[in-house]
Design a protein around this motif. Structure first.
Motif, short mmCIF file in Angstrom:
data_model
loop_
_atom_site.label_atom_id
_atom_site.label_comp_id
_atom_site.label_asym_id
_atom_site.label_seq_id
_atom_site.Cartn_x
_atom_site.Cartn_y
_atom_site.Cartn_z
N TYR A 101 0.87 -1.18 0.00
CA TYR A 101 0.00 0.00 0.00
C TYR A 101 0.90 1.23 0.00
CZ TYR A 101 -3.81 -3.15 1.17
OH TYR A 101 -4.73 -4.16 1.15
N ASN A 102 0.67 2.13 -0.95
CA ASN A 102 1.52 3.29 -1.10
C ASN A 102 0.77 4.57 -0.71
OD1 ASN A 102 3.30 5.29 -1.87
ND2 ASN A 102 3.42 4.68 -4.01
N TYR B 115 1.95 13.43 3.00
CA TYR B 115 1.07 14.43 2.38
C TYR B 115 0.04 13.78 1.46
CZ TYR B 115 4.59 17.59 4.15
OH TYR B 115 5.44 18.27 4.97
N THR B 116 -0.54 12.68 1.91
CA THR B 116 -1.50 11.95 1.09
C THR B 116 -2.67 12.83 0.66
OG1 THR B 116 -0.87 9.88 2.14
CG2 THR B 116 -2.97 9.90 0.99
N TRP B 117 -3.16 13.70 1.56
CA TRP B 117 -4.30 14.55 1.22
C TRP B 117 -3.95 15.53 0.11
CZ3 TRP B 117 -4.14 19.82 1.82
CH2 TRP B 117 -3.09 20.32 2.59
N VAL B 118 -2.68 15.98 0.06
CA VAL B 118 -2.25 16.88 -1.02
C VAL B 118 -2.22 16.11 -2.34
CG1 VAL B 118 -0.34 18.30 -1.87
CG2 VAL B 118 -0.93 18.34 0.56
N ARG C 237 -10.01 4.36 -0.09
CA ARG C 237 -9.31 3.26 0.58
C ARG C 237 -8.86 3.69 1.97
NH1 ARG C 237 -8.78 -1.23 -2.44
NH2 ARG C 237 -8.89 -0.93 -4.69
N GLU C 238 -8.48 2.71 2.76
CA GLU C 238 -7.96 2.96 4.11
C GLU C 238 -6.68 3.77 4.00
OE1 GLU C 238 -9.38 2.28 7.01
OE2 GLU C 238 -11.09 1.46 5.94
N PRO C 239 -6.39 4.65 4.92
CA PRO C 239 -6.96 4.78 6.26
C PRO C 239 -8.17 5.71 6.35
CG PRO C 239 -4.99 6.11 6.13
CD PRO C 239 -5.15 5.41 4.81
N GLY C 240 -8.59 6.35 5.25
CA GLY C 240 -9.77 7.19 5.33
C GLY C 240 -9.90 8.10 4.13
N PHE C 241 -11.04 8.79 4.07
CA PHE C 241 -11.37 9.66 2.95
C PHE C 241 -10.27 10.69 2.69
CE2 PHE C 241 -13.45 13.33 0.98
CZ PHE C 241 -14.02 12.71 -0.12
N ALA C 242 -9.85 10.77 1.42
CA ALA C 242 -8.82 11.70 0.95
C ALA C 242 -7.43 11.41 1.53
CB ALA C 242 -9.21 13.15 1.20
#
Length: 182
Positions: free
Chosen positions: A62-63, A74-77, A122-127
């Motif tokens: 999982y990346n 910075y996954t949300w970015v 996908r996990e861990p959550g929205f965005a």
């Protein structure tokens, strides 16, 4: 008065058909990518599966980041970038006057859209979702969408080298020209 054949090649209906072709390719790619990721999630806890010796294997990861796991915090970015990419590609793809450009944009749109879906749902959550990667080829681990993105960029690179425009007058060139739109 009849239109010359060259004018019909870039008619609004042709552009619409090419845009629909790009959308259909993108939708098919999203379906294939998400189905293969659904299958890959079943590999959790299993040893890697050799496909071509140790050169190509199936191994679930999982990346949370971008390519090469850059920007994992910075996954949300990255979610915002993916959304912007989907919007921009869709906007520009509406103008294509060449099948080759439609294919390139379809591959890019499908790859960006499926990564956006991973980030959103996908996990861990929205965005903040992590992209499912499972095709391990040497130092890289990717997925079907990654392959499509690379091929889409390569198609667009070749089209640019050949000076084939996304849209416009040069697409009206005579059929015997070597740099004619594909």
């Amino acid at each position: 008065m009849d239109q010359p054949a060259d004018d019909r090649a870039v008619s609004p209906s042709r552009t619409s058909r090419l845009f629909l072709m790009a959308l259909a390719l993108a939708a098919g790619l999203v379906a294939v990518d998400q189905l293969t990721k659904w299958w890959a999630v079943g590999l959790a806890g299993r040893a890697p599966i050799n496909v071509i010796g140790e050169l190509v294997r199936f191994r679930l990861t999982y990346n949370p980041g971008a390519a090469f796991s850059i920007g994992t915090e910075y996954t949300w970015v990255l979610t915002l970038f993916a959304a912007a990419a989907v919007g921009t590609i869709t906007y520009v793809a509406r103008r294509v006057t060449s099948r080759a450009w439609a294919v390139g944009f379809g591959l890019m749109l499908g790859g960006a859209a499926t990564h956006l879906l991973d980030r959103l749902f996908r996990e861990p959550g929205f965005a903040r979702g992590h992209v499912v990667d499972f095709i391990d080829y040497g130092p890289f681990v990717g997925n079907v969408a990654d392959i499509a993105l690379v091929v889409g960029v390569a198609v667009m690179f070749v089209l640019n080298l050949r000076n084939i425009p996304v849209s416009g007058p040069a697409a009206k060139a005579s059929p015997d020209r070597s740099d004619d739109a594909a």
